[in-house]
Design a protein around this motif. Structure first.
Motif, PDB file in Angstrom:
ATOM      1  N   UNK A  10      -0.725  -1.878  -5.024  1.00 46.32           N
ATOM      2  CA  UNK A  10      -1.393  -1.775  -6.319  1.00 46.32           C
ATOM      3  C   UNK A  10      -0.605  -2.439  -7.445  1.00 46.32           C
ATOM      4  N   UNK A  11       0.682  -2.734  -7.180  1.00 46.02           N
ATOM      5  CA  UNK A  11       1.516  -3.337  -8.228  1.00 46.02           C
ATOM      6  C   UNK A  11       2.765  -3.931  -7.591  1.00 46.02           C
ATOM      7  N   UNK A  12       3.322  -4.950  -8.202  1.00 44.24           N
ATOM      8  CA  UNK A  12       4.575  -5.522  -7.712  1.00 44.24           C
ATOM      9  C   UNK A  12       5.567  -5.644  -8.872  1.00 44.24           C
ATOM     10  N   UNK A  13       6.852  -5.484  -8.547  1.00 52.47           N
ATOM     11  CA  UNK A  13       7.904  -5.633  -9.548  1.00 52.47           C
ATOM     12  C   UNK A  13       9.149  -6.140  -8.842  1.00 52.47           C
ATOM     13  N   UNK A  14       9.527  -7.377  -9.155  1.00 48.94           N
ATOM     14  CA  UNK A  14      10.687  -8.019  -8.519  1.00 48.94           C
ATOM     15  C   UNK A  14      10.550  -7.935  -6.993  1.00 48.94           C
ATOM     16  N   UNK A  15      11.483  -7.273  -6.324  1.00 45.57           N
ATOM     17  CA  UNK A  15      11.455  -7.201  -4.857  1.00 45.57           C
ATOM     18  C   UNK A  15      10.815  -5.910  -4.347  1.00 45.57           C
ATOM     19  N   UNK A  16      10.013  -5.279  -5.197  1.00 43.07           N
ATOM     20  CA  UNK A  16       9.396  -4.003  -4.824  1.00 43.07           C
ATOM     21  C   UNK A  16       7.873  -4.097  -4.943  1.00 43.07           C
ATOM     22  N   UNK A  17       7.194  -3.294  -4.134  1.00 37.31           N
ATOM     23  CA  UNK A  17       5.730  -3.189  -4.204  1.00 37.31           C
ATOM     24  C   UNK A  17       5.348  -1.721  -4.334  1.00 37.31           C
ATOM     25  N   UNK A  18       4.503  -1.427  -5.309  1.00 37.19           N
ATOM     26  CA  UNK A  18       3.983  -0.068  -5.435  1.00 37.19           C
ATOM     27  C   UNK A  18       2.786   0.062  -4.513  1.00 37.19           C
ATOM     28  N   UNK A  19       2.826   1.063  -3.643  1.00 39.80           N
ATOM     29  CA  UNK A  19       1.767   1.219  -2.647  1.00 39.80           C
ATOM     30  C   UNK A  19       1.023   2.536  -2.834  1.00 39.80           C
ATOM     31  N   UNK A  20      -0.186   2.562  -2.302  1.00 38.98           N
ATOM     32  CA  UNK A  20      -0.985   3.783  -2.286  1.00 38.98           C
ATOM     33  C   UNK A  20      -1.497   3.977  -0.865  1.00 38.98           C
ATOM     34  N   UNK A  21      -1.423   5.212  -0.377  1.00 40.86           N
ATOM     35  CA  UNK A  21      -1.888   5.534   0.965  1.00 40.86           C
ATOM     36  C   UNK A  21      -3.312   6.073   0.915  1.00 40.86           C
ATOM     37  N   UNK A  22      -3.892   6.245   2.078  1.00 45.99           N
ATOM     38  CA  UNK A  22      -5.275   6.735   2.151  1.00 45.99           C
ATOM     39  C   UNK A  22      -5.420   8.176   1.679  1.00 45.99           C
ATOM     40  N   UNK A  23      -4.278   8.908   1.576  1.00 44.50           N
ATOM     41  CA  UNK A  23      -4.326  10.270   1.034  1.00 44.50           C
ATOM     42  C   UNK A  23      -3.993  10.292  -0.456  1.00 44.50           C
ATOM     43  N   UNK A  24      -3.951   9.082  -1.067  1.00 45.58           N
ATOM     44  CA  UNK A  24      -3.691   8.873  -2.500  1.00 45.58           C
ATOM     45  C   UNK A  24      -2.222   9.037  -2.897  1.00 45.58           C
TER      46      UNK A  24
END
Length: 252
Positions: A222-236
């Motif tokens: 859902x979002x990226x920042x430098x070498x990181x990715x913000x993720x969301x799972x199917x359980x939110x």
């Protein structure tokens, strides 16, 4: 000169496709002989030539599944499904591959009005909704002309009512097309490739660990920042994962 260049490019493309077809058959032969690792090398050499197909990704998924390569098998089956979403064999083999994953993540279903809207929006692709819009507008124009030039009262009434309905459907289809486009842009799935990855509350190693994920788990970026990715799972559930630990599905 331009014509010659165009013909040359066409010839080179044809030769490239022919070579890839030969490599594909070699890979299939290796697969049928149980030489799965060698088959994978052949299939991947085709990918390097930027030729993509559901069949190629499907075969890559099968070969990796035979070697118990959890993340690659799921990744390639998912890629195949993106190109051919209604293929039952791909769906079935993906389900088998997903049984090898460790993480058991519940799917939180959408309920009520939100579920209804999502079901309607996902009935067609963005292009299909756009085509419906164009068809309805053309129908509206034709019926309006019929209404304008017709001398029969009954024909005028029918043409007027039908044209208004067509216009309303056109507006509805436009709204659905924009909604579908927005959903597609938000949908950015990826597969975890790290054997185990620690998901953090913030995009830095010093932040709190919120949960761990293992290879083969599907996430949504859902979002990226430098070498990181913000993720969301199917359980939110959400968190930040090192970008190197995942592979995006929609990049071909």
């Amino acid at each position: 000169m331009r014509a010659f260049t165009f013909l040359l490019l066409c010839c080179l493309s044809f030769i490239g496709f022919s070579q890839n077809d030969a490599v594909f058959e070699e890979a299939n032969t290796l697969y049928n002989n149980g030489k799965f690792a060698e088959a994978i090398d052949k299939y991947e050499s085709i990918l390097k030539s930027e030729q993509h197909s559901a069949e190629l990704y499907y075969n890559l998924g099968n070969a990796n599944y035979k070697l118990n390569n959890v993340a690659p098998s799921i990744y390639y089956f998912e890629k195949a499904l993106l190109l051919n979403p209604n293929d039952k064999e791909i769906q079935n083999n993906l389900a088998f591959a997903q049984n090898m994953t460790i993480d058991a993540i519940e799917v939180v279903p959408k309920v009520g009005f939100s579920r209804l809207i999502n079901n309607v929006v996902n009935t067609f692709s963005t292009d299909a909704w756009a085509k419906i819009t164009v068809a309805c507008i053309l129908t509206f124009v034709v019926l309006f002309l019929v209404y304008h030039f017709s001398y029969s009262t009954s024909k005028k009434r029918i043409a007027f009512v039908t044209s208004i309905i067509s216009l309303c459907v056109a507006f509805f289809s436009v709204a659905m097309a924009f909604q579908k486009s927005g959903l597609d842009k938000k949908d950015n799935p990826a597969i975890v490739f790290a054997q185990e990855s620690r998901v953090k509350s913030d995009p830095n190693q010093a932040s709190e660990e919120v949960f761990r994920l293992h290879e083969g788990t599907k996430v949504d970026v859902v979002e990226t920042y430098q070498d990181w990715s913000k993720i969301q799972l199917s359980d939110n559930s959400t968190g930040w994962i090192p970008a190197k630990d995942i592979k995006l599905l929609q990049i071909f």
